[in-house]
Design an enzyme around this catalytic site. Structure first.
Site, PDB file in Angstrom:
ATOM      1  N   GLY A  60      -5.325  -9.033   3.273  1.00  0.00           N
ATOM      2  CA  GLY A  60      -5.761  -8.071   2.471  1.00  0.00           C
ATOM      3  C   GLY A  60      -5.326  -7.859   0.758  1.00  0.00           C
ATOM      4  O   GLY A  60      -5.158  -6.757   0.300  1.00  0.00           O
TER       5      GLY A  60
ATOM      6  N   ASP B 192      -0.510   4.176   1.081  1.00  0.00           N
ATOM      7  CA  ASP B 192      -1.425   5.328   1.730  1.00  0.00           C
ATOM      8  C   ASP B 192      -0.970   5.744   2.973  1.00  0.00           C
ATOM      9  O   ASP B 192      -1.388   6.530   3.590  1.00  0.00           O
ATOM     10  CB  ASP B 192      -2.936   4.705   2.004  1.00  0.00           C
ATOM     11  CG  ASP B 192      -2.741   3.372   2.601  1.00  0.00           C
ATOM     12  OD1 ASP B 192      -2.064   3.003   3.696  1.00  0.00           O
ATOM     13  OD2 ASP B 192      -3.557   2.463   2.382  1.00  0.00           O
TER      14      ASP B 192
ATOM     15  N   HIS C 270       5.907  -0.206  -2.361  1.00  0.00           N
ATOM     16  CA  HIS C 270       5.390   0.604  -3.518  1.00  0.00           C
ATOM     17  C   HIS C 270       5.501   2.041  -3.359  1.00  0.00           C
ATOM     18  O   HIS C 270       4.858   2.816  -3.977  1.00  0.00           O
ATOM     19  CB  HIS C 270       3.952   0.246  -4.210  1.00  0.00           C
ATOM     20  CG  HIS C 270       3.899  -1.115  -4.466  1.00  0.00           C
ATOM     21  ND1 HIS C 270       2.984  -1.881  -4.708  1.00  0.00           N
ATOM     22  CD2 HIS C 270       4.884  -2.084  -5.090  1.00  0.00           C
ATOM     23  CE1 HIS C 270       2.828  -3.128  -5.036  1.00  0.00           C
ATOM     24  NE2 HIS C 270       4.042  -3.024  -5.181  1.00  0.00           N
TER      25      HIS C 270
ATOM     26  N   ASN D 236       0.738  -1.099   0.106  1.00  0.00           N
ATOM     27  CA  ASN D 236      -0.188   0.072   0.086  1.00  0.00           C
ATOM     28  C   ASN D 236       0.784   1.180   0.069  1.00  0.00           C
ATOM     29  O   ASN D 236       1.945   1.192   0.463  1.00  0.00           O
ATOM     30  CB  ASN D 236      -1.034   0.026   1.111  1.00  0.00           C
ATOM     31  CG  ASN D 236      -1.750  -1.178   1.115  1.00  0.00           C
ATOM     32  OD1 ASN D 236      -2.201  -2.099   0.174  1.00  0.00           O
ATOM     33  ND2 ASN D 236      -2.138  -1.665   2.552  1.00  0.00           N
TER      34      ASN D 236
END
EC number: 2.3.1.286
Length: 288
Positions: A230, A116, A131, A114
């Site tokens: 997830g 975020d 990432h 993620n």
């Protein structure tokens, strides 16, 4: 090496899943690999979840961003609109459960796909962001970095009419926007050298930096078990750590809604929301 099976173990519901994961992971150092599914409960959509996999998505391609000015224009116009809602996302119960497991010494660290920043925001200390992070922007010419919030202010100054456009948020922090609306959007340049700016993330078609990959493999080597949370593991950048764990004969647990590429390697599969299972799992694993 453990091989993929034709018949993965059956996915368990939440109640049975907590017990099964606790039995699998108790007394072990658990390396965690997370994907977009852990953040959907924070309001960030994903690409391959049950609510979004039917939608046609065209994520930004690395080569196109580098070589096509109109692609950069489209990306930054959409990002301008998606960023404010993206920044309102807050860590959820699943993120905080992983923090508790780290503090208890159960989880030595986690690898996330993620961008975020919710794991560090929750308090996780050892986080490898495969990432990158959308909170940073980098100049492709001189390497200078700029906070994404600072760039947002500059983009609004150049494109004030965009500020009140209502759009649908996309998984990578940008938004749905027609090509007609993009035309005329002014893209800011690097304040140091006037070069091209790129979010400090790995776009599709790009590679994760080799030193970061090695750090992630080293973290897997520290663990006695791997827990995937997830992620459909469709992208090889995350899946390779599952295969490495299988090569080391580490027990593998997968907590995800829907199938994943690694299901044939898992000893326990749980189909449930991360926020429903992880807090109860953390209690079970830290109970004296």
């Amino acid at each position: 090496m453990t091989l993929l099976t034709d018949s993965p173990v059956a996915a368990l519901p939440p109640e049975a899943g907590v017990d099964a994961l606790a039995r699998l992971l108790r007394g072990r150092r658990v390396v965690v690999l997370t994907g977009a599914g852990i953040s959907t409960e924070s309001g960030i959509p994903d690409y391959r979840g049950p609510e979004t996999r039917h939608k046609v998505r065209n994520p930004i391609q690395h080569r196109e961003f580098l070589h096509q000015p109109q692609v950069r224009q489209r990306y930054w116009a959409r990002s301008l609109l998606g960023w404010p809602r993206f920044t309102t996302a807050r860590p959820n119960d699943a993120h905080f459960a992983l923090v508790a497991l780290e503090k208890a010494g159960v989880v030595p660290g986690l690898i996330t796909q993620n961008v975020d920043g919710l794991h560090p925001a929750a308090g996780s200390e050892r986080v490898l962001e495969l990432h990158g992070a959308l909170s940073r922007v980098r100049c492709l010419a001189c390497g200078a970095q700029e906070p994404r919030a600072s760039l947002q202010a500059r983009m609004l100054g150049l494109n004030p009419d965009f500020a009140h456009t209502v759009v649908e948020l996309r998984p990578d922090g940008d938004a749905e926007l027609s090509q007609e609306a993009v035309e005329g959007f002014r893209v800011p340049a690097c304040t140091r050298c006037g070069g091209t700016l790129k979010p400090d993330v790995v776009f599709f078609g790009d590679n994760v930096a080799a030193p970061l990959v090695q750090d992630a493999f080293a973290l897997v080597e520290e663990g006695d078990a791997l827990l995937v949370v997830g992620s459909s593991l469709t992208v090889y950048s995350g899946y390779r750590f599952v295969t490495r764990a299988a090569e080391r004969h580490m027990p593998i647990g997968i907590l995800n809604i829907g199938e994943s590429r690694g299901d044939g390697l898992a000893e326990v599969r749980v189909e449930a929301r991360a926020g429903e299972v992880l807090p109860r799992l953390a209690q079970a694993l830290t109970r004296s």
